[in-house]
Design a protein around this motif. Structure first.
Motif, PDB file in Angstrom:
ATOM      1  N   ILE A   1       0.891  -1.068  -0.096  1.00  0.00           N
ATOM      2  CA  ILE A   1      -0.227  -0.037  -0.031  1.00  0.00           C
ATOM      3  C   ILE A   1       0.873   1.197   0.042  1.00  0.00           C
ATOM      4  O   ILE A   1       0.361   2.496  -0.595  1.00  0.00           O
ATOM      5  CB  ILE A   1      -0.959  -0.058   1.277  1.00  0.00           C
ATOM      6  N   PHE A   2       2.014   1.285   0.558  1.00  0.00           N
ATOM      7  CA  PHE A   2       2.992   2.414   0.721  1.00  0.00           C
ATOM      8  C   PHE A   2       4.361   2.082  -0.167  1.00  0.00           C
ATOM      9  O   PHE A   2       4.538   0.907  -0.398  1.00  0.00           O
ATOM     10  CB  PHE A   2       3.138   2.586   1.952  1.00  0.00           C
ATOM     11  N   CYS A   3       4.959   2.960  -0.280  1.00  0.00           N
ATOM     12  CA  CYS A   3       6.045   2.930  -1.109  1.00  0.00           C
ATOM     13  C   CYS A   3       7.076   2.279  -0.380  1.00  0.00           C
ATOM     14  O   CYS A   3       7.944   1.401  -0.791  1.00  0.00           O
ATOM     15  CB  CYS A   3       6.776   4.278  -1.474  1.00  0.00           C
ATOM     16  N   GLU A   4       7.232   2.642   0.830  1.00  0.00           N
ATOM     17  CA  GLU A   4       7.979   1.955   1.922  1.00  0.00           C
ATOM     18  C   GLU A   4       7.449   1.701   2.950  1.00  0.00           C
ATOM     19  O   GLU A   4       6.565   2.331   3.535  1.00  0.00           O
ATOM     20  CB  GLU A   4       9.383   2.910   2.158  1.00  0.00           C
ATOM     21  N   ALA A   5       7.842   0.468   3.886  1.00  0.00           N
ATOM     22  CA  ALA A   5       7.458  -0.055   5.080  1.00  0.00           C
ATOM     23  C   ALA A   5       8.425  -0.802   5.804  1.00  0.00           C
ATOM     24  O   ALA A   5       9.138  -1.652   5.117  1.00  0.00           O
ATOM     25  CB  ALA A   5       6.006  -0.533   5.100  1.00  0.00           C
ATOM     26  N   GLN A   6       8.831  -0.439   7.037  1.00  0.00           N
ATOM     27  CA  GLN A   6       9.774  -1.114   7.834  1.00  0.00           C
ATOM     28  C   GLN A   6       9.257  -1.034   9.304  1.00  0.00           C
ATOM     29  O   GLN A   6       8.745  -0.437   9.569  1.00  0.00           O
ATOM     30  CB  GLN A   6      11.000  -0.644   7.408  1.00  0.00           C
ATOM     31  N   GLY A   7       9.851  -2.269   9.885  1.00  0.00           N
ATOM     32  CA  GLY A   7       9.695  -2.542  11.382  1.00  0.00           C
ATOM     33  C   GLY A   7      10.764  -1.580  12.154  1.00  0.00           C
ATOM     34  O   GLY A   7      11.941  -1.456  11.594  1.00  0.00           O
TER      35      GLY A   7
END
Ligand SMILES: C[S@@+](CC[C@H](N)C(=O)[O-])C[C@H]1O[C@@H](n2cnc3c(N)ncnc32)[C@H](O)[C@@H]1O
Length: 216
Positions: A164-170
């Motif tokens: 859904i997003f260009c970037e995602a991280q924990g």
């Protein structure tokens, strides 16, 4: 470990924050720079209000924070750019929020059952509700930072966020207890509705009714 907890607790008192959680948002923002002046921000699961305190200061008087929680938030001492809504985040619509957001923050946590797998599953469900909500209330290009209890479905959630997003991280801030399963997923650059294939049906009826309170 107790000493670490006491450190953040004491520091929050000294700095005038309502909760030690303030330092988690400050750490997330230091690392990812998600808060900017003039932004319109949704703070989900905001009580007692320390994230709202941090965010409202950074966005300044031209920005706005809409803070939602199942529990009432004490409006005393909060700046004028904060609007409070008492209710279940999953039942609120765009009209009730008063428009689109640049950023969604969520420190929402379920009441824990003591069964880690069950708690993690409920937490992931809340996060999926936030991803669903993003499609309704987040501007294209907007960001989302949400707390999740790491468990069986964490990787699926992260994968959906990446879709859904260009970037995602924990990310785990140092002020978060090492033994805690809590993590934050920080997502940037909302791509728009068409990029989410998953349907999670997490939104629940109905819209605002007489039991809802707004103020602040
Ligand atoms: C850890 S606290 C938030 C602390 C807050 N960020 C602060 O800094 O003061 C988690 C909050 O999530 C809220 N919450 C859980 N489920 C919710 C829901 N469905 N809608 C709104 N709030 C919810 C709880 O009522 C609780 O106050």
């Amino acid at each position: 470990m107790k000493e670490v907890q006491d450190h953040w607790f004491r520091k929050a008192k000294e700095d005038g924050y309502r909760a030690r959680s303030a330092y988690k948002l400050l750490a997330i923002d230091e690392r990812f720079r998600i808060l900017k002046r003039g932004m319109r921000v949704l703070d989900a699961g905001a009580a007692p209000g320390s994230w709202t305190q941090v965010a409202s200061k950074i966005v300044g008087e031209r920005g706005e924070i809409v803070s939602v929680d199942l529990k009432p938030i004490d409006p005393r001492g909060l700046p004028k750019n904060v609007r409070l809504i008492c209710g279940d985040l999953r039942q609120i619509s765009l009209a009730d929020f008063g428009g689109y957001f640049d950023l969604i923050l969520s420190d929402m946590a379920p009441d824990t059952t003591g069964v880690p797998m069950a708690d993690a599953a409920i937490s992931v469900r809340l996060c999926n509700a936030l991803l669903d909500l993003s499609k309704e209330v987040l501007k294209v290009g907007g960001d989302l930072a949400m707390k999740v209890f790491e468990g069986g479905e964490y990787l699926e959630l992260l994968a959906r966020a990446k879709n859904i997003f260009c970037e995602a991280q924990g990310y785990k801030p140092t002020s978060s207890r090492a033994e805690s399963v809590e993590m934050f997923i920080v997502c940037s650059g909302y791509k728009g509705r068409k990029f989410d294939q998953a349907t999670t049906a997490t939104r629940v009826k109905p819209p605002l009714g007489p039991g809802w309170k707004s103020g602040g």
